[in-house]
Motif scaffolding. Structure first.
Motif, PDB file in Angstrom:
ATOM      1  N   GLY A   1       0.810  -1.216   0.000  1.00 52.58           N
ATOM      2  CA  GLY A   1       0.000   0.000   0.000  1.00 52.58           C
ATOM      3  C   GLY A   1       0.843   1.266   0.000  1.00 52.58           C
ATOM      4  O   GLY A   1       2.015   1.257  -0.381  1.00 52.58           O
ATOM      5  N   ASP A   2       0.247   2.365   0.452  1.00 52.53           N
ATOM      6  CA  ASP A   2       0.911   3.669   0.410  1.00 52.53           C
ATOM      7  C   ASP A   2       1.975   3.759   1.503  1.00 52.53           C
ATOM      8  O   ASP A   2       1.970   2.997   2.463  1.00 52.53           O
ATOM      9  CB  ASP A   2      -0.119   4.776   0.590  1.00 52.53           C
ATOM     10  CG  ASP A   2       0.393   6.128   0.126  1.00 52.53           C
ATOM     11  OD1 ASP A   2       1.537   6.202  -0.362  1.00 52.53           O
ATOM     12  OD2 ASP A   2      -0.349   7.116   0.259  1.00 52.53           O
ATOM     13  N   GLY A   3       2.904   4.707   1.318  1.00 50.52           N
ATOM     14  CA  GLY A   3       3.932   4.922   2.322  1.00 50.52           C
ATOM     15  C   GLY A   3       5.253   5.320   1.710  1.00 50.52           C
ATOM     16  O   GLY A   3       5.380   5.528   0.495  1.00 50.52           O
ATOM     17  N   LEU A   4       6.263   5.437   2.562  1.00 54.68           N
ATOM     18  CA  LEU A   4       7.582   5.878   2.107  1.00 54.68           C
ATOM     19  C   LEU A   4       8.196   4.917   1.100  1.00 54.68           C
ATOM     20  O   LEU A   4       8.902   5.345   0.177  1.00 54.68           O
ATOM     21  CB  LEU A   4       8.511   6.030   3.317  1.00 54.68           C
ATOM     22  CG  LEU A   4       8.185   7.175   4.282  1.00 54.68           C
ATOM     23  CD1 LEU A   4       9.126   7.141   5.483  1.00 54.68           C
ATOM     24  CD2 LEU A   4       8.272   8.519   3.569  1.00 54.68           C
ATOM     25  N   ALA A   5       7.957   3.619   1.269  1.00 52.41           N
ATOM     26  CA  ALA A   5       8.538   2.638   0.342  1.00 52.41           C
ATOM     27  C   ALA A   5       8.033   2.875  -1.075  1.00 52.41           C
ATOM     28  O   ALA A   5       8.799   2.799  -2.045  1.00 52.41           O
ATOM     29  CB  ALA A   5       8.208   1.221   0.804  1.00 52.41           C
ATOM     30  N   LEU A   6       6.744   3.168  -1.220  1.00 48.59           N
ATOM     31  CA  LEU A   6       6.172   3.439  -2.538  1.00 48.59           C
ATOM     32  C   LEU A   6       6.719   4.738  -3.100  1.00 48.59           C
ATOM     33  O   LEU A   6       7.134   4.793  -4.277  1.00 48.59           O
ATOM     34  CB  LEU A   6       4.644   3.500  -2.433  1.00 48.59           C
ATOM     35  CG  LEU A   6       3.898   3.876  -3.718  1.00 48.59           C
ATOM     36  CD1 LEU A   6       4.190   2.872  -4.830  1.00 48.59           C
ATOM     37  CD2 LEU A   6       2.399   3.968  -3.462  1.00 48.59           C
ATOM     38  N   ASP A   7       6.752   5.783  -2.293  1.00 46.69           N
ATOM     39  CA  ASP A   7       7.274   7.072  -2.763  1.00 46.69           C
ATOM     40  C   ASP A   7       8.723   6.939  -3.227  1.00 46.69           C
ATOM     41  O   ASP A   7       9.113   7.466  -4.281  1.00 46.69           O
ATOM     42  CB  ASP A   7       7.194   8.113  -1.647  1.00 46.69           C
ATOM     43  CG  ASP A   7       5.758   8.482  -1.311  1.00 46.69           C
ATOM     44  OD1 ASP A   7       4.864   8.285  -2.145  1.00 46.69           O
ATOM     45  OD2 ASP A   7       5.535   8.972  -0.181  1.00 46.69           O
ATOM     46  N   HIS A   8       9.516   6.250  -2.445  1.00 45.44           N
ATOM     47  CA  HIS A   8      10.928   6.085  -2.762  1.00 45.44           C
ATOM     48  C   HIS A   8      11.121   5.293  -4.048  1.00 45.44           C
ATOM     49  O   HIS A   8      11.931   5.652  -4.911  1.00 45.44           O
ATOM     50  CB  HIS A   8      11.618   5.381  -1.587  1.00 45.44           C
ATOM     51  CG  HIS A   8      13.080   5.178  -1.778  1.00 45.44           C
ATOM     52  ND1 HIS A   8      13.631   3.957  -2.068  1.00 45.44           N
ATOM     53  CD2 HIS A   8      14.130   6.051  -1.733  1.00 45.44           C
ATOM     54  CE1 HIS A   8      14.929   4.066  -2.185  1.00 45.44           C
ATOM     55  NE2 HIS A   8      15.261   5.331  -1.988  1.00 45.44           N
ATOM     56  N   ALA A   9      10.367   4.215  -4.198  1.00 44.15           N
ATOM     57  CA  ALA A   9      10.524   3.365  -5.381  1.00 44.15           C
ATOM     58  C   ALA A   9      10.063   4.080  -6.646  1.00 44.15           C
ATOM     59  O   ALA A   9      10.692   3.957  -7.703  1.00 44.15           O
ATOM     60  CB  ALA A   9       9.752   2.064  -5.191  1.00 44.15           C
ATOM     61  N   LEU A  10       8.973   4.838  -6.557  1.00 40.09           N
ATOM     62  CA  LEU A  10       8.500   5.585  -7.733  1.00 40.09           C
ATOM     63  C   LEU A  10       9.514   6.646  -8.148  1.00 40.09           C
ATOM     64  O   LEU A  10       9.772   6.845  -9.343  1.00 40.09           O
ATOM     65  CB  LEU A  10       7.146   6.240  -7.427  1.00 40.09           C
ATOM     66  CG  LEU A  10       5.943   5.300  -7.371  1.00 40.09           C
ATOM     67  CD1 LEU A  10       4.727   6.034  -6.830  1.00 40.09           C
ATOM     68  CD2 LEU A  10       5.641   4.713  -8.756  1.00 40.09           C
ATOM     69  N   GLN A  11      10.105   7.316  -7.163  1.00 42.67           N
ATOM     70  CA  GLN A  11      11.125   8.314  -7.473  1.00 42.67           C
ATOM     71  C   GLN A  11      12.337   7.659  -8.131  1.00 42.67           C
ATOM     72  O   GLN A  11      12.910   8.196  -9.089  1.00 42.67           O
ATOM     73  CB  GLN A  11      11.554   9.045  -6.198  1.00 42.67           C
ATOM     74  CG  GLN A  11      12.570  10.157  -6.419  1.00 42.67           C
ATOM     75  CD  GLN A  11      12.024  11.279  -7.293  1.00 42.67           C
ATOM     76  OE1 GLN A  11      10.845  11.616  -7.222  1.00 42.67           O
ATOM     77  NE2 GLN A  11      12.872  11.844  -8.132  1.00 42.67           N
ATOM     78  N   THR A  12      12.708   6.482  -7.638  1.00 38.09           N
ATOM     79  CA  THR A  12      13.845   5.782  -8.233  1.00 38.09           C
ATOM     80  C   THR A  12      13.527   5.324  -9.647  1.00 38.09           C
ATOM     81  O   THR A  12      14.398   5.337 -10.526  1.00 38.09           O
ATOM     82  CB  THR A  12      14.263   4.582  -7.362  1.00 38.09           C
ATOM     83  OG1 THR A  12      14.421   5.017  -6.010  1.00 38.09           O
ATOM     84  CG2 THR A  12      15.586   4.005  -7.832  1.00 38.09           C
TER      85      THR A  12
ATOM     86  N   VAL B   1      15.917   6.206 -12.712  1.00 40.11           N
ATOM     87  CA  VAL B   1      16.452   5.143 -13.563  1.00 40.11           C
ATOM     88  C   VAL B   1      16.082   5.394 -15.026  1.00 40.11           C
ATOM     89  O   VAL B   1      16.917   5.248 -15.930  1.00 40.11           O
ATOM     90  CB  VAL B   1      15.930   3.776 -13.090  1.00 40.11           C
ATOM     91  CG1 VAL B   1      16.110   2.709 -14.167  1.00 40.11           C
ATOM     92  CG2 VAL B   1      16.647   3.350 -11.813  1.00 40.11           C
ATOM     93  N   GLY B   2      14.820   5.775 -15.277  1.00 33.97           N
ATOM     94  CA  GLY B   2      14.404   6.047 -16.651  1.00 33.97           C
ATOM     95  C   GLY B   2      15.195   7.176 -17.273  1.00 33.97           C
ATOM     96  O   GLY B   2      15.627   7.094 -18.430  1.00 33.97           O
ATOM     97  N   ILE B   3      15.416   8.244 -16.511  1.00 33.53           N
ATOM     98  CA  ILE B   3      16.197   9.381 -17.008  1.00 33.53           C
ATOM     99  C   ILE B   3      17.631   8.965 -17.283  1.00 33.53           C
ATOM    100  O   ILE B   3      18.208   9.298 -18.326  1.00 33.53           O
ATOM    101  CB  ILE B   3      16.142  10.541 -15.996  1.00 33.53           C
ATOM    102  CG1 ILE B   3      14.733  11.149 -15.970  1.00 33.53           C
ATOM    103  CG2 ILE B   3      17.183  11.614 -16.328  1.00 33.53           C
ATOM    104  CD1 ILE B   3      14.503  12.125 -14.836  1.00 33.53           C
TER     105      ILE B   3
END
Length: 238
Positions: free
Chosen positions: A191-202, A206-208
């Protein structure tokens, strides 16, 4: 008709596997709705990949294998985002794949004879030793030391957080409060939380990074598509 609008097959409700996948899809929709800034950034990065995909026309045999690897990098980026929206930790191996495919494209572009070794990997005893992370990093560094450093940092980061079975990738889904009880709980769907925010930012980083590495390989195509300005916009703080 979109299959999502159709009744689910009878086997869809058998056991917990397919209902779990449906829960992942439900969480993915919520994540995009709740995290509009990072969702917009990921969409922008994807649009750059897609435009390159549409205009990619290898002009020589030496560009053929790097082109295939570019497409694999694009596919891995999309897969990493798809998984990340519901299962952040499980996205990191796909993020690593995005980086590695772009890195291999760069490595092979610096020595076109490597295409043959890559294609004959199963029959060439020395082939595997030619393709490793150090060789990839050095091929990037030969044109851009800073980008090589970013590549290595992100590569190590994906390993630390999920691409390898290590402490961070395992404990991140453990319910901390349950550690003090006799019933330790593990969140399969976090679910939601820091783990999701961190992974989406990564995922975005990575894509860039992958696109910037591929720019070293297909510089003429990327320049014609105004890549530097587009990647600059995709990289602005949110």
């Amino acid at each position: 008709m979109n299959n999502l609008n159709r009744p689910r097959p009878e086997l869809w409700g058998l056991g917990s596997l397919f209902p779990f996948i449906e829960d992942c899809w439900s969480n993915s929709i919520a994540a995009v709705g709740n995290k509009t800034d990072i969702a917009r950034r990921l969409t922008t990065i994807d649009a750059i990949f897609e435009e390159i995909h549409r205009n990619l026309k290898p002009s020589s045999m030496s560009q053929l294998v790097p082109s295939f690897l570019l497409l694999r990098s694009f596919s891995a980026f999309r897969a990493s985002v798809m998984v990340c929206l519901a299962l952040p930790t499980d996205s990191y191996p796909l993020q690593r794949s995005c980086l590695e495919n772009a890195g291999y494209a760069r490595l092979i572009s610096t020595a076109p004879q490597l295409s043959e070794h890559w294609l004959n990997r199963d029959d060439d005893p020395e082939s595997k030793s030619r393709f490793n992370n150090r060789a990839v990093r050095e091929s990037i560094s030969s044109s851009d030391d800073k980008l090589a450093l970013i590549y290595q940092e992100l590569y190590d980061h994906t390993i630390d957080f999920g691409a390898h079975p290590n402490e961070k990738s395992v404990t991140i889904n453990v319910v901390k409060e349950s550690m003090k009880t006799n019933n330790v709980q593990f969140r399969m769907l976090p679910g939601d939380g820091l783990a999701l925010d961190h992974a989406l930012q990564t995922c975005a980083q990575v894509g860039i990074c992958a696109l910037m590495i591929l720019d070293l390989v297909f510089s003429e195509l990327f320049a014609a598509l105004d890549f530097k300005e587009k990647i600059k916009q995709a990289s602005l703080p949110i």
